[in-house]
Structure formats: C-alpha cells, structure tokens
Design an enzyme around this catalytic site. Structure first.
Site, PDB file in Angstrom:
ATOM      1  CE1 TYR A 101     -22.276   9.637  14.335  1.00 15.78           C
ATOM      2  CE2 TYR A 101     -23.377   8.562  16.038  1.00 15.78           C
ATOM      3  CZ  TYR A 101     -22.627   9.431  16.022  1.00 15.78           C
ATOM      4  OH  TYR A 101     -22.071  10.509  16.858  1.00 15.78           O
ATOM      5  CG  ASP A 144      -5.422  -0.148   5.980  1.00 14.06           C
ATOM      6  OD1 ASP A 144      -4.151  -0.415   6.917  1.00 14.06           O
ATOM      7  OD2 ASP A 144      -5.720   1.527   5.641  1.00 14.06           O
TER       8      ASP A 144
END
Length: 431
Positions: A101, A144
């Site tokens: 997280y 990317d």
C-alpha cells in the site's frame, strides 16, 4: 473456465482453497490500476495495510496474458524502488492481487494542486532512476514510465508501479521490437517498431521530467494517434520556459533520438541536475500534504454539487490514468498489429463506452484498399519500396481503429482541398 490459465500460470498464487475475503478486509476504493480496481485493505493476520487489486477474469479474459506478465515481473522484483507484490488469491472468477500500500498518491496526483519546484522534481527523478537502474540490471524494461505510474508512500518513498507492459530481455535477446507503452511518452524506436532496449525507458523518463515540470507531456493537446506520427518525424521535445540549465540539459540528454547516445540510468544518477538538487525523500511529504489538502477541498466543493461524479483517486499499487491523453498500448499478437489494430487500456475503453461508436469508414474498402493495391503493383513493377507503402497503409488502419470514421473525414477534406486548389487556378501550370 476463464480463470484456468491463471491458476497454473501465476507466480505467488496462494492455496486455491484460501478465501481472500477471510484473510483480508477490503476497505475503500482508492483507484483504478491496469486491468482492475484497487482497494485499500487490511491483512487480518498481521493487521498490515495492503493494496488489493481485484480483477474479474471473465471480464478481463483478453488481458489474462498481460495480467500474468505484470504479476510475473513484480514477483521477480526485490527492490525498495519497485512496488512490492505479496501474492495472489482466486475466488470464483475474481483474482485478488495483494500488493504494497502506497498512500501518498502518484506523481501525477501531486501535480494536481500546482507545479513542483526543481528540488522536488530532482528528488522524484532520482528515485525513478534508482528503480530503472535496478530493473535494467535485471534485464527488465518497464516500457510505460510516466508520472501516473510513479507512486509514493505517505513518508515520501518513491516506487515504480504498473508493470502490465513490462518486458524481459534475455542473454540471447538483447533488444525487443514490440509496440507497447503510452503514446506521449513513447520513444521513437518503439513507435517505429525497431529493435529497442532499456534506453527506451530513458526517453520516457525525459518526457516524464517535462511532465513533472510543466504538468503534462509534450503534444498533450493533440490526438494520441497524431503524436505517434510526430514523435519519429520531429526533432526531440525540449523543456522550454524558466527552468535551470541543468534541468534542461537533463531532459536533452534523455531525449536523444539515437538510443545509444542516451545515458544509462546509472549515469543519469550522477547528472549535475540530480546531484545539486535532489534531497532526502522525506522532503516530498510536504508535497503529499499539499495534495491531501487540495483533495479535501475538492471533495468539499464536489459534495455541494448533487450531480458530482468525481471518483476518489488516492493512489496505491497499480497506478492510475487520470488524463484524457493517458492510455497504454499493450502488446498483442504481432499479426494483429500489422493489420492496424490497437488495444487501449481499460480506462480508455470505459471512457468510450458511453460514446456512440462511429462506424468504420466506407472509404477503406472503396478507396483506400484498392488504392494501396494499385500502388503496390506499380511499385513492384519498378522495383520500389513496398515496406513504406505497407507502413503508410498500416498507419491509416491504425488511426481508423483508434478513431472510427477518421479516414472518411480525411478523404472528404482532401477532395475539398483539391477542388479549392483547382478552382483557384493552382493547377494551371500543369496545362
């Protein structure tokens, strides 16, 4: 079954009998990553906060290979500069991917309240470079790199995320030639489908540096398809405006059209812009606090409007695309690519759901195909270059796939211009 290939193919797949809903408490939705939605969650065994990406494999059947690729790459990474992967669980058709997280938002989020200063830019770029240096040493290419795929923890740590199109190089394969990435950040050699290596990430980093400085990448006002034609043809973008010479030189070094002339990530870590300006990552907590205050103000303003439709965008693992000009082209069957098909990300598809789909241009079958057949025939007869003709034809079909009806519009505009040209006497010299 939609999920059978995943059961046997995913690293870190946990006991299939384990119920993720018992092991984890799913909390609020915090964003949308590649392939699925991302939730904040709690690991009930350790009380640790995690990010949970949930993918419906029946809906994402076409993307199963990409999902496997993302998880395979993440499971092989062990670096403080790359999002950590904890494992995957399957429940019915839902795949739960448990990840680290990161509650500080993405670098793109941090740009929302306003511009960054050069110390903040240098600090973020240094951490991205550390992540790229690690990936490239493992012969991996991210493919990317952009602000939306750079995530921060609440303490300011910076990590690379969203490995849905990452590539692996081997000892025998030192370059790739697949067409993946996000158009505005794509290196010229990737667009041209030439062989490329980790230097393609360095180009994307240069575009990301401009994005961090100006809030958006070069050409963001243009249609992505147009950008795909401009990048290989034009001179490299430069950073214009009131920025220091070292930052402009950093961008210039990254954006060399000749990949072999671009520095490596390791070399860029020694660039004077980084050395002089980058601070400890804890310095970025000020940016994170600014973004949280801005988001709270936005939420307050939005709640006063009954028809508000704003989605919470606090980032965790997976990255999120929040601009109309941000979508990722994912690797598909090369045969399909030659025929001009283009796979947009989930976000772009969702945006287009409510837009009535225009039919494909009639001129493709009545004008374009016969014209190119004739051109090829004539070119063969005189020993011309068939490759360039096929490339032009492929580009038209690629544009049509992304924007149905564009070829009819183009032909109509050409006819109008030719008519105006002949009426104005432009063709008089031909007689």
């Amino acid at each position: 079954m939609a999920h059978s290939p995943v059961q046997s193919g995913l690293p870190g797949m946990q006991n299939l009998k384990a119920d993720p809903e018992e092991l984890f408490t799913k909390l609020e939705k915090i964003g949308k990553g590649s392939f699925g939605e991302v939730f904040k969650g709690i690991d009930n065994r350790t009380q640790k906060v995690v990010a949970i990406k949930i993918i419906d494999l029946e809906e994402a059947e076409d993307e199963i290979e990409d999902i496997q690729q993302e998880i395979t790459v993440l499971s092989q990474c062990d670096s403080p500069y790359v999002t950590k992967y904890y494992g995957s669980y399957l429940k019915d058709t839902k795949l739960w991917i448990i990840m680290e997280y990161l509650g500080g938002g993405s670098a793109l989020d941090l740009l929302e309240p306003g511009p960054l200063d050069e110390i903040q830019i240098a600090t973020i770029l240094r951490e991205i470079l550390k992540g790229l240096d690690y990936l490239h040493s493992e012969k991996k290419i991210h493919r990317d790199i952009k602000a939306a795929n750079v995530l921060l923890s609440e303490h300011g740590e910076v990590k690379l995320a969203d490995f849905g199109v990452a590539g692996q190089l081997t000892d025998t394969q030192i370059k790739r030639n697949t067409f993946v990435g996000t158009p505005f950040w794509m290196a010229p050699e990737v667009i041209k489908q030439s062989a490329y290596d980790s230097k393609a990430d360095i180009w994307s980093l240069g575009i990301t540096a401009i994005e961090l400085a100006k809030g958006e990448p070069p050409h963001s006002e243009l249609h992505p398809m147009k950008v795909l034609f401009l990048i290989p043809k034009n001179n490299p973008p430069t950073l214009e405006g009131n920025y220091s010479k070292p930052l402009k030189e950093f961008v210039e070094a990254c954006l060399n059209k000749e990949p072999s002339f671009r520095p490596t990530a390791k070399e860029l870590l020694k660039h004077k812009f980084i050395i002089r300006n980058a601070k400890k990552t804890s310095y970025l907590t000020e940016l994170i606090d600014r973004y949280k205050r801005w988001k709270a103000e936005q939420s307050h303003e939005d709640s006063s409007s009954e028809d508000s439709d704003v989605e919470t965008d606090g980032q965790a693992s997976g990255g999120s695309d929040s601009g109309d000009w941000i979508f990722t082209i994912r690797e598909k069957d090369p045969k399909n690519l030659e025929n001009g098909t283009l796979q947009l990300s989930d976000l772009e598809r969702n945006k287009m759901k409510d837009i009535p789909k225009r039919p494909f241009s009639q001129c493709l079958s009545t004008i374009i195909s016969p014209l190119f057949a004739e051109l090829k025939e004539k070119s063969q007869a005189c020993g011309g270059n068939l490759g360039s003709i096929e490339e032009l034809r492929g580009a038209i079909y690629l544009a049509e796939e992304a924007c149905p009806g564009i070829s009819d519009t183009m032909v109509a505009q050409l006819v109008q211009r030719l008519q105006r040209y002949s009426l104005s006497g432009g063709g008089a010299s031909a007689h």
